[in-house]
Design a protein around this motif. Structure first.
Motif, short mmCIF file in Angstrom:
data_model
loop_
_atom_site.label_atom_id
_atom_site.label_comp_id
_atom_site.label_asym_id
_atom_site.label_seq_id
_atom_site.Cartn_x
_atom_site.Cartn_y
_atom_site.Cartn_z
N LYS A 174 -2.77 20.40 0.04
CA LYS A 174 -2.66 21.45 -0.99
C LYS A 174 -1.45 21.26 -1.91
O LYS A 174 -1.23 22.10 -2.78
CB LYS A 174 -2.58 22.83 -0.32
CG LYS A 174 -3.87 23.25 0.38
CD LYS A 174 -5.01 23.45 -0.60
CE LYS A 174 -6.28 23.91 0.08
NZ LYS A 174 -7.39 24.12 -0.88
N LEU A 175 -0.70 20.18 -1.75
CA LEU A 175 0.53 20.00 -2.51
C LEU A 175 0.32 19.11 -3.72
O LEU A 175 -0.26 18.02 -3.62
CB LEU A 175 1.60 19.38 -1.61
CG LEU A 175 2.93 19.00 -2.26
CD1 LEU A 175 3.66 20.24 -2.78
CD2 LEU A 175 3.81 18.23 -1.28
N VAL A 176 0.80 19.57 -4.88
CA VAL A 176 0.82 18.78 -6.11
C VAL A 176 2.23 18.87 -6.68
O VAL A 176 2.81 19.96 -6.76
CB VAL A 176 -0.19 19.32 -7.15
CG1 VAL A 176 -0.08 18.56 -8.47
CG2 VAL A 176 -1.62 19.23 -6.60
N TYR A 177 2.80 17.73 -7.06
CA TYR A 177 4.08 17.73 -7.77
C TYR A 177 3.82 17.66 -9.27
O TYR A 177 2.75 17.22 -9.71
CB TYR A 177 4.95 16.56 -7.32
CG TYR A 177 5.56 16.74 -5.95
CD1 TYR A 177 6.56 17.68 -5.74
CD2 TYR A 177 5.14 15.98 -4.87
CE1 TYR A 177 7.13 17.86 -4.49
CE2 TYR A 177 5.71 16.15 -3.61
CZ TYR A 177 6.70 17.09 -3.43
OH TYR A 177 7.26 17.27 -2.18
N SER A 178 4.81 18.09 -10.06
CA SER A 178 4.63 18.05 -11.51
C SER A 178 5.91 17.64 -12.21
O SER A 178 7.01 17.74 -11.65
CB SER A 178 4.14 19.41 -12.04
OG SER A 178 5.15 20.39 -11.94
N ALA A 179 5.75 17.17 -13.45
CA ALA A 179 6.88 16.72 -14.25
C ALA A 179 6.57 16.95 -15.72
O ALA A 179 5.40 16.99 -16.12
CB ALA A 179 7.16 15.24 -14.00
N HIS A 180 7.63 17.09 -16.54
CA HIS A 180 7.49 17.31 -17.97
C HIS A 180 8.18 16.19 -18.74
O HIS A 180 9.28 15.75 -18.36
CB HIS A 180 8.13 18.64 -18.38
CG HIS A 180 7.46 19.84 -17.80
ND1 HIS A 180 7.94 21.12 -17.96
CD2 HIS A 180 6.33 19.97 -17.05
CE1 HIS A 180 7.14 21.98 -17.35
NE2 HIS A 180 6.16 21.30 -16.78
N PHE A 181 7.56 15.74 -19.82
CA PHE A 181 8.13 14.69 -20.66
C PHE A 181 7.90 15.03 -22.13
O PHE A 181 6.77 15.34 -22.53
CB PHE A 181 7.49 13.33 -20.35
CG PHE A 181 7.86 12.77 -19.01
CD1 PHE A 181 9.00 12.00 -18.86
CD2 PHE A 181 7.06 13.00 -17.90
CE1 PHE A 181 9.35 11.48 -17.61
CE2 PHE A 181 7.39 12.49 -16.66
CZ PHE A 181 8.54 11.72 -16.51
N TYR A 182 8.97 14.96 -22.91
CA TYR A 182 8.90 15.12 -24.36
C TYR A 182 9.68 13.99 -25.01
O TYR A 182 10.66 13.49 -24.45
CB TYR A 182 9.45 16.47 -24.80
CG TYR A 182 8.58 17.64 -24.41
CD1 TYR A 182 7.48 17.99 -25.19
CD2 TYR A 182 8.85 18.39 -23.27
CE1 TYR A 182 6.67 19.06 -24.84
CE2 TYR A 182 8.04 19.47 -22.92
CZ TYR A 182 6.95 19.79 -23.70
OH TYR A 182 6.14 20.84 -23.35
N SER A 183 9.29 13.63 -26.21
CA SER A 183 9.92 12.50 -26.89
C SER A 183 11.41 12.73 -27.14
O SER A 183 12.21 11.80 -27.07
CB SER A 183 9.21 12.22 -28.22
OG SER A 183 9.39 13.30 -29.12
#
Length: 638
Positions: free
Chosen positions: A284-293
C-alpha cells in the motif's frame, strides 16, 4: 503490445479531438506490486494524473482575501476546486477526460475541513447546485462527480492554513500551525468520510515538507521535526481506519538556508535507502517527488532573496538531469527487491505554456517527459485548471477558461507543450497483469516500539511489558537482525504470504526451554518451539529481551545452521538491501526462517544479538535455485 505509427497517430488524434471521452475501466481498490500500482484484479494502473488545486487555498497571505489581486496569479478559488465560479463542473471533467488522465491529485487544507461558512452564490455562479454549501460539502460533491466518471482520486493534505503554497508561511510542516494529534485526527476524518467510495484510492499525507525559519525537517532524526516518523505514525492510524487505501509519502523538499556558502539541499527521497516505511498492510506504500525547471538539487527556486548560484534543474544537461532524478527519487522504484522498493509518483511537475516559452524551460520539459516515458513513471501534472483572459493569466494550466466560460485548452491550437504531453500520455509502458513479487520490509526500533502486525496489536497487545518491541507485518517473517538490535528485516520470500496459521497463535520466548542441540555454545539462546518461526523481538536497551514466534500454517523444516554477525556482516545476499547501515547484521537465505537468536551477557558483552539460527523453510531439502515443487517456487531466486 506493439502499435504501428498509424495506430499511434490515430489514437493521438482521437485524444486531441476529445472523441475518447472516458477513463479506461479499472477495479478498485489499488495496491502495489514492487514498483507498480495495480488494481484489484492485479492489472497495472499507471497513475496518469493531474493536480486540481484550489481547496487548499490560493490567497497569498497579505491584503484583502476577497480581492482577486491578492491570490496567486489573480486566481481566487474561494477555497474550492478552481474553475467552479466560471465553468460547469461537467465541462471541467470533460476536459480531464480529453487530456487522457485517469487520476486526480485533489488538494485540501486543514482549515477548509473546519470552515462552516457557506460559499457565496457568485463564487459558484456556473454551478448553482453548490449554492448554500460549505467548501467541504462542495469538495464532497466534486469527489463524487470525479469518481462517478471513473477517475481515481488521491486526496492531498496540501496546506494547514488556506494559503498558496509554498514558502515560509505556517505550512512548512504537518504540525507547523497545529499539533501532530490534530493532523492525524483530520486525516482520520477525511479517510472515514470517503471510506465507502473505493475510487478514493489514496491519502497523500503532506505536501513539500520543508524548513521553517529555525528548524529543518529530518528523516529519522527523532523529535517533532522527524517527517519519516510522523508519516509512519500517521500512516499506521490511517491504515487501521481504511486498510484499502494507498499511502503516499513525499520526500523532504528542502533543508538549510538558501545562502551561498551555507549548507542547503533538496533531499527528496535520497534518505529512503537507509530508512523506509513499513506499513501495517503490505502493498500500500507509494513514494512521491516534485520537480520543476526553476528549482534544483541545491536551488530553492527563488529569484532575488533566497536565490543562490547553484544549478537549477533546467541548467543541467540531459544526462545530468536523468542521473539526478535517479539518485533523488526514481532509484526507489527502479531498484528491485529492496526494503524501500515501491512505486514513485512524480506527483508535481509543470512548466509555463501560453504566455512564455523560455528555451531552457522547453528543453527541460522535453527531457523530463522523455525521462518519464523511458522509466515508465507514474505522474501528475501541475496544474490542470487555470484562468486566462485574452491570453493573459496563468499559462501553467493545461486547461484554462475566462470569466465568460470560454476555454483555452492544451489542444486549442497554440500551446507548445501539446506534442510533449501527447508523447507522455500515449506511452502505456508496462500493462496487464503484474506478477507477484517478494516483500522486503524494515523493522526499526530506533525510536521506540514498532509493532507492524495488526494481529499482534489487536490480540497480543504489549507482549513484553516495558521492553521496546518490533513485529513484522502479518504476512511476513523475520529473516535478518542487526547486532545493535534496533533493526530487523522482514520478508515473504520463497513462501509468499500465508505462512502464519489461521489461528494467529504466537509464543513469546524468554528462556531456553525449546533449545535442543547447542547451536551457539556459551551463548544464551531463545529458540522458537517446533512449528513456529520468528516474526518479531523485543529489547531492553540493546539486550535481547524476548523473541516473538508465530505458528506456521505448514510443517517447517529442521535443517539448520548458525549465522554469526557479532564480528562483521554475515548476510546471505543483498536482497532487501542494507537494512542497518553502519551496523553489523546477519540474515538467512531466502528459503530459510529464523528459528532462534543467541546473545551473551558475559564480560564485555551487552546482550545484543550475536547469532541467528537459520532453519530450512520446508521439511524437504530445497534445491534453492531450481526447485519445481510449488510451495518453494512462489518466488524462485534464479
Amino acid at each position: 503490445m506493439m502499435f504501428s505509427f498509424g495506430a499511434i497517430s490515430l489514437w493521438l488524434c482521437l485524444v486531441t479531438t476529445g472523441i475518447l471521452a472516458s477513463v479506461p475501466a479499472w477495479t478498485p481498490p489499488l495496491s502495489t506490486r514492487g514498483r507498480y500500482v495495480v488494481d484489484a484484479d492485479g492489472n497495472r494502473f499507471k497513475l496518469k494524473g493531474g493536480n486540481w488545486h484550489g481547496a487548499s487555498g490560493t490567497w497569498t497571505g497579505s491584503g484583502d482575501i476577497n480581492d482577486d489581486a491578492n491570490h496567486h496569479a489573480n486566481e481566487n478559488a474561494h477555497t474550492m476546486p478552481l474553475g467552479l465560479q466560471y465553468v460547469p463542473i461537467d465541462q471541467i471533467l470533460d476536459s480531464f477526460e480529453e487530456l487522457g488522465i485517469n487520476t486526480i491529485r485533489f488538494q485540501f487544507s486543514n482549515a477548509m475541513l473546519h470552515d462552516t461558512t457557506p460559499v457565496q452564490d457568485a463564487w459558484v455562479a456556473a454551478n448553482p447546485q453548490f449554492k448554500g454549501m460549505t467548501p467541504l460539502q462542495v469538495y464532497d460533491v466534486v469527489i463524487k462527480a470525479l469518481t462517478d466518471r471513473g477517475f481515481a482520486v488521491i486526496v492531498n493534505n496540501h496546506t494547514q492554513l488556506s494559503l498558496w503554497c509554498c514558502g515560509v508561511d505556517g505550512n512548512e510542516r504537518w504540525d507547523e500551525s497545529q499539533s501532530f494529534d490534530t493532523w492525524v485526527s483530520d486525516w482520520l476524518f477525511v479517510v472515514n468520510r470517503y471510506k465507502d467510495n473505493k475510487r478514493v484510492v489514496g491519502a497523500d499525507l503532506y505536501n513539500e515538507v520543508r524548513r521553517d525559519i529555525l528548524t529543518d525537517p529530518t528523516w529519522g532524526g527523532g523529535g517533532n521535526a522527524d517527517w519519516q516518523s510522523a508519516s509512519q505514525l500517521g500512516a499506521d492510524q490511517i491504515m487501521l481506519a481504511n486498510p484499502d487505501i494507498l499511502i503516499i509519502v513525499e520526500g523532504i523538499n528542502w533543508i538549510g538556508l538558501p545562502v551561498d556558502g551555507l549548507p542547503h539541499s533538496r533531499p527528496t527521497l535520497t534518505p529512503v535507502a537507509n530508512l523506509s516505511h513499513t506499513l501495517l498492510v503490505s502493498g500500500k506504500l507509494v513514494y512521491s517527488a516534485h520537480f520543476y525547471s526553476y528549482t534544483g538539487p541545491n536551488h530553492s527556486g527563488a529569484t532575488g532573496i533566497g536565490e543562490t548560484t547553484d544549478a537549477r534543474y533546467r541548467d543541467l544537461s540531459r544526462a545530468d538531469l536523468f542521473a539526478v532524478m535517479n539518485s533523488e527519487a526514481s532509484y526507489v522504484a527502479l531498484t528491485e527487491e529492496m526494503h524501500y522498493t515501491a512505486p514513485v509518483w512524480m506527483s508535481e511537475f509543470g512548466v509555463l505554456g501560453r504566455g512564455g516559452q523560455g528555451t531552457s524551460d522547453a528543453a527541460w520539459f522535453g527531457n523530463f517527459v522523455d525521462y518519464l516515458v523511458q522509466t515508465d513513471a507514474d505522474f501528475a501534472f501541475w496544474p490542470l485548471v487555470g484562468y486566462l483572459t485574452n491570453g493573459v493569466g496563468n499559462g501553467w494550466a493545461l486547461m484554462n477558461w475566462d470569466a465568460t466560460g470560454k476555454r483555452t485548452g492544451l489542444f486549442d491550437g497554440d500551446d507548445w507543450r501539446e506534442a510533449a504531453w501527447n508523447e507522455l500520455i500515449g506511452s502505456a509502458g508496462a500493462t496487464g497483469a503484474m506478477p507477484a513479487v517478494p516483500e522486503w520490509k524494515l523493522l526499526t526500533l530506533d525510536n521506540g516500539d514498532f509493532v507492524q502486525s495488526v494481529s499482534v496489536r489487536t490480540n497480543n497487545g504489549d507482549f513484553d511489558n516495558g521492553a521496546t518491541k518490533g513485529a513484522c507485518p502479518d504476512n511476513l517473517r523475520l529473516i535478518g537482525l542487526s547486532h545493535s538490535s534496533t533493526r530487523g528485516l522482514c520478508t515473504d520470500y520463497s513462501y509468499g504470504p500465508g505462512l502464519w496459521a489461521a489461528d494467529r497463535a504466537i509464543e513469546v520466548v524468554f528462556d531456553e526451554r525449546h533449545v535442543g542441540a547447542d547451536w551457539a555454545s556459551g551463548y544464551t539462546k531463545y529458540q522458537c518451539p517446533a512449528g513456529y518461526y520468528a516474526s518479531g523481538y523485543a529489547i531492553r536497551g540493546v539486550k535481547l529481551s524476548t523473541v516473538l514466534c508465530a505458528h506456521a500454517s505448514q510443517t517447517l523444516g529442521t535443517t539448520s545452521r548458525t549465522v554469526w554477525f557479532d564480528q562483521g556482516d554475515n548476510r546471505a545476499d543483498t536482497l532487501g538491501g542494507d537494512f542497518a547501515p553502519s551496523q553489523y547484521k546477519g540474515s538467512c537465505e531466502g528459503d530459510e526462517y529464523i528459528g532462534g537468536v543467541a546473545f551473551s551477557t558475559s564480560l564485555f558483552r551487552n546482550g545484543a544479538p550475536s547469532a541467528i539460527l537459520c532453519v530450512s523453510l520446508l521439511p524437504w531439502a530445497l534445491c534453492y535455485h531450481t526447485c519445481t515443487i510449488i510451495p518453494c517456487t512462489y518466488f524462485n531466486k534464479s
